[in-house]
Enzyme design. Structure first.
Site, PDB file in Angstrom:
ATOM      1  N   ALA A  13       0.755  -1.328  -0.186  1.00 13.17           N
ATOM      2  CA  ALA A  13       0.074   0.170  -0.037  1.00 13.17           C
ATOM      3  C   ALA A  13       0.726   1.260   0.155  1.00 13.17           C
ATOM      4  O   ALA A  13      -0.089   2.169  -0.513  1.00 13.17           O
ATOM      5  CB  ALA A  13      -1.127  -0.068   1.237  1.00 13.17           C
ATOM      6  N   ASP A  48      26.209  26.530 -28.867  1.00 10.37           N
ATOM      7  CA  ASP A  48      27.302  26.697 -29.741  1.00 10.37           C
ATOM      8  C   ASP A  48      26.749  28.067 -30.683  1.00 10.37           C
ATOM      9  O   ASP A  48      25.318  29.142 -30.588  1.00 10.37           O
ATOM     10  CB  ASP A  48      27.475  26.052 -31.178  1.00 10.37           C
ATOM     11  N   ASN A  82      -1.469   7.322   0.317  1.00 12.54           N
ATOM     12  CA  ASN A  82      -1.191   5.739   0.555  1.00 12.54           C
ATOM     13  C   ASN A  82      -0.458   6.406   2.037  1.00 12.54           C
ATOM     14  O   ASN A  82      -0.185   5.540   2.793  1.00 12.54           O
ATOM     15  CB  ASN A  82       0.231   5.927  -0.091  1.00 12.54           C
TER      16      ASN A  82
END
Length: 721
Positions: free
Chosen positions: A305, A351, A719
């Site tokens: 989880a 460049d 979470n």
């Protein structure tokens, strides 16, 4: 004499022809040293040498196979964490009593996310690689060679050391060669050295020294802009100077992007945290009398989880959307993560020639009769006009007649281009903008004699016949030389004696044009006695017509792009092989330099700096220009910036840019004008060669990064709950 190499990787190198030897030899000695002949090689001998030295081509890049590319999508640390999470979930499902179908669905879902993420990344990178290969396939590779005493046109890959090649204006040099005949030859070495101006070449022996600086040698990857020559090949393929830069680029490690480093770090922290919490919960629940299997399954569930399963898919989708948006802005992204890397950029090392500028000399101002006349339009397309053209038509007519270059109309694959010296091409375009048709003018005054340009006189002269007015000589060259040889001046259509006051006016006009960073040429004329006058007569007692100022113009969109980068707090450092004065003039025009005295550092000074001094130089807050630098210098600067914690993007188009392109956090190559080596080393290819596309890509990259950050905040909040 040619001998095989030492048995190492790559084609063999002709012994005794590299280093200081090849340029010091007289013509006859060159043929002897290379076991060659002025008539060229025999076909059988050429075939044997090709077997010995290999084809005249750079080795293919060490790309992985398709299966390796696909498997590589699963070896990212976060992908490994998810695979482990999926395996743990399958294990938990197997241990559950009774088994919960939701656990099985979660295991399959996590595995599906990994597969989807890999498919998106593989498909995008495979598509980009194929597009990059098609860009390389568009470049023709043929050359004219003497074989068995006859001139033939062969694929450049069939060249071998000892071959005699024929070079003319407009040709690409197919290998490293020593000139044995040279007729007013100039070459453009921009792809190899970064210099924008053409440099003269000779067939005579020169002093020992670095072969790249030898005036009697020409090199693979460069172009002949004027004259004609015969040359003997002394190095092919990977043994060329071009090949040396290719090997340097191949050896440079590909840098991980900031997002890769951050995701890998996060994956380690998430995995460690999940294991620690799972172990802690297991250790707490088992002594409390909970079932061992039930507790183990519970700990596994908590561990899974904590893993943000949706992160890889979100990353891939966000980056893929960014890739498609960049494609609409003519930026080909070869790796998904390059999108975010560009958005994290803090320093751009750019460049000059072909990136900030058009790589096309353009007349921007004409001075005649004491007045300047602006010229509009850029590049070789004869589109634009001359302000009040009537007073300068005589000047531009003389300059155009005293040219050997040719303007080539556009084709399906290319726009307007010049065969010959780019400076002469700019004069032809300016004449066309003033309403002069060169074909008509040459028909009215056909050329009967020519005294070619040389570096001592700094002049070129031609003699033209005119049935009505006799013979006229036209001369163009350095203003100081022409001014010294002139006795009169065309002033508003009237011929006047060139007094000291008028000489001072011409000198002041020349200084004014030069102070603007322009390359200045003068043109003059005089009547001559016959069709074959002596050179001293042609180039003396001239009537000065005026001055022409030209430059390699900046791309029109670059100034806004530079300003956008500054607003985004991105530092821009120009890194070029060109002359410091030329570099500073262009930098001022595009806004990279705005202060009176920028810091200008040459490659020679970089050699004298140790790493600590270089770090101090780069840490200084002022504007910085690095000029006359080599590929090794560019790599060293990129490494030093990365050492300071900067995220470095490098732009370039030449082979000399390739090592820095690959070593940078993000390498950006030019697609239209860039070399194969530069495109191979870069992870982003600009199909329109526009610096403005970089600014747009940075903006897109930053929006992608912000979206990813928002998702991370959301998923970890969920979470943790």
């Amino acid at each position: 004499m040619l001998t095989p190499g030492d048995g190492g990787a790559g084609p063999a190198v002709p012994v005794g022809t590299r280093g200081p030897t090849v340029q010091t030899l007289a013509t006859g000695e060159v043929f002897a040293a290379l076991d060659a002949s002025p008539r060229g090689l025999a076909s059988a001998d050429a075939a044997a040498r090709r077997d010995r030295f290999g084809p005249n081509e750079l080795p293919p890049a060490g790309r992985r196979g398709l299966w390796q590319d696909l498997v590589g999508q699963f070896t990212d640390l976060f992908a490994v964490v998810l695979l482990v999470a999926s395996a743990i979930t399958f294990l938990a499902y197997g241990l559950q009593k009774p088994q919960d179908v939701g656990t099985l669905q979660l295991a399959v879902a996590i595995l599906g996310v990994v597969v989807l993420n890999a498919a998106i990344g593989f498909a995008q990178e495979y598509s980009a690689e194929r597009t990059a290969e098609s860009l390389q396939a568009m470049v023709p590779h043929t050359c004219r060679v003497l074989r068995d005493g006859e001139r033939r046109e062969l694929p450049a890959r069939e060249l071998v050391p000892g071959d005699v090649v024929v070079l003319e204006a407009g040709d690409a040099v197919p290998a490293d060669c020593r000139l044995v005949e040279a007729h007013e030859v100039s070459v453009n070495n921009a792809a190899l050295t970064g210099e924008s101006d053409a440099v003269g070449r000779t067939g005579d022996p020169v002093a020992a020294g670095p072969v790249l600086q030898a005036r009697n040698c020409v090199f693979m990857g460069t172009d002949v802009v004027a004259g004609a020559a015969k040359a003997v090949v002394f190095a092919t393929g990977a043994a060329t100077e071009f090949g040396g830069i290719f090997r340097l680029a191949a050896a440079a490690p590909r840098q991980k992007t900031p997002l890769q480093r951050q995701v890998a770090s996060m994956a380690r922290r998430v995995a460690g945290t999940a294991l620690a919490i799972g172990a802690a919960l297991f250790a707490v629940r088992v002594p409390a009398g909970q079932s061992f299997v039930e507790t183990f399954v519970f700990a596994l569930g908590v561990m899974v989880a904590l893993v943000p399963e949706g992160l890889p898919a979100t990353l891939s989708v966000s980056l893929a959307i960014g890739v498609r948006r960049m494609a609409r802005r003519h930026a080909l992204v070869k790796q998904l993560l390059a999108v975010e890397a560009l958005g994290s950029t803090t320093v751009v090392c750019t460049d000059k020639t072909g990136t900030l500028t058009q790589a096309e000399m353009t007349v921007v101002q004409v001075w005649a009769g004491g007045a300047p006349h602006a010229v509009s339009g850029v590049g070789y397309a004869p589109e634009g006009d001359v302000a009040n053209p009537q007073p300068v038509r005589g000047l531009l007519r003389a300059a155009a007649l005293c040219c050997n270059a040719r303007l080539v109309p556009p084709s399906d694959r290319q726009g307007w281009r010049v065969l010959g010296d780019t400076t002469e091409g700019a004069l032809l375009v300016a004449a066309a903008k003033a309403g002069l048709d060169r074909v008509t003018e040459e028909a009215a005054a056909p050329r009967v004699a020519e005294y070619p340009f040389d570096s001592v006189r700094k002049l070129m002269s031609t003699v033209h016949g005119d049935t009505a007015d006799g013979y006229h000589a036209y001369v163009k060259g350095a203003p100081q030389e022409l001014l010294a040889r002139s006795t009169s001046i065309d002033w508003g259509g009237e011929r006047r004696p060139l007094t000291e006051e008028l000489r001072a006016a011409v000198t002041a006009a020349n200084d004014e044009l030069a102070s603007q960073g322009l390359r200045v040429l003068a043109a003059a004329w005089r009547p001559v006695s016959d069709s074959r006058p002596v050179q001293d007569e042609v180039e003396s007692e001239l009537t000065l017509l005026g001055l022409v100022g030209m430059l390699d113009p900046p791309r029109p969109e670059v100034s806004d792009a530079v300003a956008a980068c500054r607003r985004a707090r991105i530092r821009i450092i120009m890194v070029t092989g060109d002359h410091p004065l030329t570099a500073e003039a262009v930098a001022r025009r595009v806004g990279i330099v705005s202060r009176p005295a920028p810091t200008v550092v040459t490659g020679a000074r970089l050699d004298a700096l140790d790493d600590k001094d270089l770090d101090t130089l780069l840490a200084a807050p002022g504007e910085l220009l690095l000029c006359r630098v080599s590929p090794e210098h560019k790599m060293r600067v990129v490494t030093a910036l990365q050492r300071r914690g900067e995220v470095v993007a490098v732009t370039g188009d030449g082979a000399n840019d390739a090592p820095a392109l690959k070593h940078a956090d993000i390498g950006v190559a030019m697609g239209a004008s860039g070399t194969d080596v530069a495109r191979e080393a870069a992870v982003i290819v600009l199909l329109d060669d526009s610096f403005a596309s970089i600014a747009a890509a940075v903006k897109l990259g930053r929006s992608v990064y912000q979206n990813i950050r928002k998702f991370l905040v959301y998923v970890f909040s969920s979470n943790i709950g």
